[in-house]
Scaffold this motif. Sequence first.
Motif, PDB file in Angstrom:
ATOM      1  N   ARG A  60      38.094  30.162  27.249  1.00  0.00           N
ATOM      2  CA  ARG A  60      36.733  29.973  26.742  1.00  0.00           C
ATOM      3  C   ARG A  60      36.668  28.634  26.021  1.00  0.00           C
ATOM      4  O   ARG A  60      37.687  28.100  25.586  1.00  0.00           O
ATOM      5  CB  ARG A  60      36.347  31.110  25.781  1.00  0.00           C
ATOM      6  CG  ARG A  60      36.038  32.412  26.481  1.00  0.00           C
ATOM      7  CD  ARG A  60      35.912  33.561  25.519  1.00  0.00           C
ATOM      8  NE  ARG A  60      37.202  33.874  24.912  1.00  0.00           N
ATOM      9  CZ  ARG A  60      38.119  34.658  25.468  1.00  0.00           C
ATOM     10  NH1 ARG A  60      37.878  35.233  26.617  1.00  0.00           N
ATOM     11  NH2 ARG A  60      39.261  34.874  24.882  1.00  0.00           N
ATOM     12  N   PHE A 178      33.144  33.324  36.597  1.00  0.00           N
ATOM     13  CA  PHE A 178      33.201  32.741  35.246  1.00  0.00           C
ATOM     14  C   PHE A 178      34.569  32.158  34.903  1.00  0.00           C
ATOM     15  O   PHE A 178      34.732  31.531  33.871  1.00  0.00           O
ATOM     16  CB  PHE A 178      32.868  33.826  34.193  1.00  0.00           C
ATOM     17  CG  PHE A 178      33.669  35.089  34.369  1.00  0.00           C
ATOM     18  CD1 PHE A 178      34.971  35.181  33.897  1.00  0.00           C
ATOM     19  CD2 PHE A 178      33.128  36.194  35.020  1.00  0.00           C
ATOM     20  CE1 PHE A 178      35.718  36.328  34.071  1.00  0.00           C
ATOM     21  CE2 PHE A 178      33.870  37.353  35.212  1.00  0.00           C
ATOM     22  CZ  PHE A 178      35.169  37.422  34.735  1.00  0.00           C
ATOM     23  N   GLN A 281      34.163  43.837  32.578  1.00  0.00           N
ATOM     24  CA  GLN A 281      33.297  42.673  32.267  1.00  0.00           C
ATOM     25  C   GLN A 281      31.836  43.032  32.051  1.00  0.00           C
ATOM     26  O   GLN A 281      31.194  42.486  31.163  1.00  0.00           O
ATOM     27  CB  GLN A 281      33.391  41.561  33.330  1.00  0.00           C
ATOM     28  CG  GLN A 281      34.782  41.211  33.807  1.00  0.00           C
ATOM     29  CD  GLN A 281      35.709  40.655  32.729  1.00  0.00           C
ATOM     30  OE1 GLN A 281      35.293  40.406  31.605  1.00  0.00           O
ATOM     31  NE2 GLN A 281      36.984  40.478  33.052  1.00  0.00           N
ATOM     32  N   ASP A 319      37.878  44.516  28.985  1.00  0.00           N
ATOM     33  CA  ASP A 319      37.259  43.262  28.522  1.00  0.00           C
ATOM     34  C   ASP A 319      35.809  43.253  28.988  1.00  0.00           C
ATOM     35  O   ASP A 319      35.511  43.696  30.109  1.00  0.00           O
ATOM     36  CB  ASP A 319      37.930  42.035  29.162  1.00  0.00           C
ATOM     37  CG  ASP A 319      39.344  41.786  28.674  1.00  0.00           C
ATOM     38  OD1 ASP A 319      39.705  42.291  27.590  1.00  0.00           O
ATOM     39  OD2 ASP A 319      40.079  41.069  29.377  1.00  0.00           O
ATOM     40  N   ILE A 321      32.174  40.670  29.030  1.00  0.00           N
ATOM     41  CA  ILE A 321      31.507  39.394  28.763  1.00  0.00           C
ATOM     42  C   ILE A 321      30.019  39.696  28.583  1.00  0.00           C
ATOM     43  O   ILE A 321      29.412  40.329  29.450  1.00  0.00           O
ATOM     44  CB  ILE A 321      31.694  38.404  29.935  1.00  0.00           C
ATOM     45  CG1 ILE A 321      33.182  38.053  30.088  1.00  0.00           C
ATOM     46  CG2 ILE A 321      30.860  37.161  29.719  1.00  0.00           C
ATOM     47  CD1 ILE A 321      33.486  37.148  31.282  1.00  0.00           C
ATOM     48  N   PHE A 350      33.487  39.421  24.665  1.00  0.00           N
ATOM     49  CA  PHE A 350      33.416  37.961  24.566  1.00  0.00           C
ATOM     50  C   PHE A 350      32.007  37.499  24.899  1.00  0.00           C
ATOM     51  O   PHE A 350      31.360  38.064  25.784  1.00  0.00           O
ATOM     52  CB  PHE A 350      34.386  37.307  25.555  1.00  0.00           C
ATOM     53  CG  PHE A 350      35.810  37.773  25.407  1.00  0.00           C
ATOM     54  CD1 PHE A 350      36.580  37.348  24.334  1.00  0.00           C
ATOM     55  CD2 PHE A 350      36.371  38.654  26.325  1.00  0.00           C
ATOM     56  CE1 PHE A 350      37.886  37.776  24.188  1.00  0.00           C
ATOM     57  CE2 PHE A 350      37.686  39.083  26.182  1.00  0.00           C
ATOM     58  CZ  PHE A 350      38.448  38.639  25.116  1.00  0.00           C
ATOM     59  N   ARG A 355      32.586  27.402  31.902  1.00  0.00           N
ATOM     60  CA  ARG A 355      33.831  26.653  32.016  1.00  0.00           C
ATOM     61  C   ARG A 355      33.728  25.649  33.159  1.00  0.00           C
ATOM     62  O   ARG A 355      33.287  26.003  34.262  1.00  0.00           O
ATOM     63  CB  ARG A 355      35.022  27.598  32.262  1.00  0.00           C
ATOM     64  CG  ARG A 355      35.170  28.707  31.256  1.00  0.00           C
ATOM     65  CD  ARG A 355      35.228  28.212  29.808  1.00  0.00           C
ATOM     66  NE  ARG A 355      36.415  27.465  29.469  1.00  0.00           N
ATOM     67  CZ  ARG A 355      36.405  26.264  28.892  1.00  0.00           C
ATOM     68  NH1 ARG A 355      35.267  25.651  28.615  1.00  0.00           N
ATOM     69  NH2 ARG A 355      37.523  25.650  28.591  1.00  0.00           N
TER      70      ARG A 355
HETATM   71  N1  5AD Z   1      33.510  33.244  29.079  1.00  0.00           N
HETATM   72  C1  5AD Z   1      33.754  34.326  28.286  1.00  0.00           C
HETATM   73  N2  5AD Z   1      34.763  35.170  28.471  1.00  0.00           N
HETATM   74  C2  5AD Z   1      35.604  34.922  29.505  1.00  0.00           C
HETATM   75  N3  5AD Z   1      36.676  35.565  29.952  1.00  0.00           N
HETATM   76  C3  5AD Z   1      37.167  34.918  31.019  1.00  0.00           C
HETATM   77  N4  5AD Z   1      36.416  33.841  31.289  1.00  0.00           N
HETATM   78  C4  5AD Z   1      35.407  33.822  30.370  1.00  0.00           C
HETATM   79  C5  5AD Z   1      34.317  32.962  30.125  1.00  0.00           C
HETATM   80  N5  5AD Z   1      34.051  31.914  30.916  1.00  0.00           N
HETATM   81  C6  5AD Z   1      37.166  36.826  29.371  1.00  0.00           C
HETATM   82  C7  5AD Z   1      37.170  37.958  30.399  1.00  0.00           C
HETATM   83  C8  5AD Z   1      38.631  38.121  30.700  1.00  0.00           C
HETATM   84  C9  5AD Z   1      39.257  37.775  29.362  1.00  0.00           C
HETATM   85  C10 5AD Z   1      40.698  37.417  29.421  1.00  0.00           C
HETATM   86  O1  5AD Z   1      38.497  36.654  28.937  1.00  0.00           O
HETATM   87  O2  5AD Z   1      36.636  39.101  29.780  1.00  0.00           O
HETATM   88  O3  5AD Z   1      38.952  39.424  31.124  1.00  0.00           O
END
Ligand code: 5AD
Length: 457
Positions: A60, A178, A281, A319, A321, A350, A355
Motif C-alpha cells: 500500500r 489492486f 477482500q 483481509d 479492502i 485496509f 498502486r
Molecule cells: N490497497 C489496499 N489494500 C491492499 N492489499 C493489497 N493490495 C492493496 C491495495 N492496493 C491488501 C489485501 C491483501 C493484503 C495483504 O493487503 O487485502 O490481502
Amino acid sequence: MTLTASSAANARRVHIKSFGCQMNVYDSQRMADVADKEGYAATDRVEDADLVILNTCHIRERASEKIYSELGKIRELKQARAAQGQGTTIVVAGCVAQAEGREILRRQSAVDLVVGPQNYHRLPDLIARARVERVVDTDFPAEDKFDLLPAPSREAVRARGVSAFVTVQEGCDKFCAFCVVPYTRGSETSRPVGKVLDEIARLADAGAREFTLLGQNVNAYHGLEERRDTDLAALLERAANIPGVLRLRYATSHPLDMNEALIRAHAENDKLAPYLHLPIQSGSDRILAAMNRRHTASDYLRIVDRVRAARPDIAFSSDFIVGFPGETDADFRATLALVDEVGFASAYAFKYSARPGTPAAAANDAIAEDVKVARHAALFERLEALRLAFNRACVGKRFGVVFDKRGRHEGQMIGRSPFMQAVNATVPAGRIGEMVEVEIVEVRPNSLRAQLVTAPS
Ligand code: 5AD
Ligand code: SF4
C-alpha cells in the motif's frame, strides 16, 4: 520487526529492519544468515551498524512512503558516523526495491545498494561492489536463491524462538486488479518438496517447534518430488511426520486454491492448527468481479462451510479492502453482511490505495477519502466486536500452547493458541518449547491469560 543476535565486541555489525508481511520476516532472517556468514554480528541499534538493510513493503502507498522517511533518518546517522570516520553501507531490499529500483537511488542519496527479493544470495558480492559504486540488482535470476542462501546457525534458530517461518512458494499468477505482488515477486513458483522438508528438519533439530509454511499464494503450492506434483496438503502431511514438529500453519491462501485435499487435511492432519487465513477482500460480487478475484461471495461461503464440516472449531481470518473504485454503499453493506455470516475470529481491513502499474490504478471512479475512512471505521468496529466475542468464548476452554517468549511479568511466558491468539501464562522454564495443556482464565485486550492444566514435571 528488528532482528537481534549475539554481538562480538569488535565485529562488523548489521542492522536489519523488516516491513510488511511474514515472507519479509523470513527473508530478513535469511539475509541475517548471509550477513552472519560474512562476519557481521546483528545489532538492534541502527547507529552502531556498519551495514543497514531495510526490507521493504510495497503493498500500500503508506507502506512504501514509510521507507523514504526511514531513509531520511538513516541518512543523518550515516553522516554522523562518517564524521567519526566510520563507513555505513545502506541497503534497500524487498518489494519497494523491486518495484522502484534505480528511482530509490535518485530519491535518496544515502542509499548504496538496491536489491530485489530474488537476489539475496548475491548479497556478499553486491555489498562489496556497493562500497565502490552505487548498485541496483532487481533481476529475476536463473539460479535458485534458496539453493545458495546459507542455512542459519543453531544459535540463530534458537535466538528466533520456537516458532519458525519457512517460505515454500513465492510469487503470484492471480493478478487481482489492486495488487502489486505479481510485479514485485514475479510468477508463482514452488520450492521442491525435499528442500522444504530438509529445512524444516534442520530447524526442528535446532529447537523450532511451530512452523508456518509461507507463500504469497501458499495453497497453490505444487512442489516436485521425483517428478511427481505434490500439493500443500501432502507437504503438510510430510512435515507433520518430522520429529520435533508440534504444530503447523500456512499463509496466505486464495479461495480458488482451497482444494478438497487441503480441506480434508484440516480433519486428518492432527498437527495442523484449526486456523485459516483466507482473504476475500469484499462481500460484493460486483466488486469481486472488478477486482478480478474470479470467485463470488457464495463460492467463499461454500468453502467456509466445507472447512467447518471438516474441522468444526476452525477459526477464520481474512483481509478486506474498503473503498475499491466504484464501491457503493450497497457493496459495502454486502461486505458487512458477509463478515457477520462467517463470524471471523480475526481479520484485517485496509483502505484501498492505488498502486502504480496495477489495472485498478487506471480506474476513474475512485472513492472519496472521507467515505473510505468511514467504511474502514465501520468494518473495523464490526471485526473487533467479533474478535472479542471469539476471545470471550475461549474462557474455560483447554488447548495446547508452545510457549517461548518472555512476557512482561516475572516467570510469565507467551505463546500462540491453536487459533493464533497470544496466550500468556506462568510456565516453568523446563517446559519452554513443549506443547503445554492450558485453560484460558481471562480475556485481555490483545491476549488471553491461561493456567497450566498438567502438573509441571
Ligand atoms: N490497497 C489496499 N489494500 C491492499 N492489499 C493489497 N493490495 C492493496 C491495495 N492496493 C491488501 C489485501 C491483501 C493484503 C495483504 O493487503 O487485502 O490481502
Ligand atoms: Fe508487502 Fe506483498 Fe512484498 Fe509482502 S510480498 S512485503 S505484503 S508487497
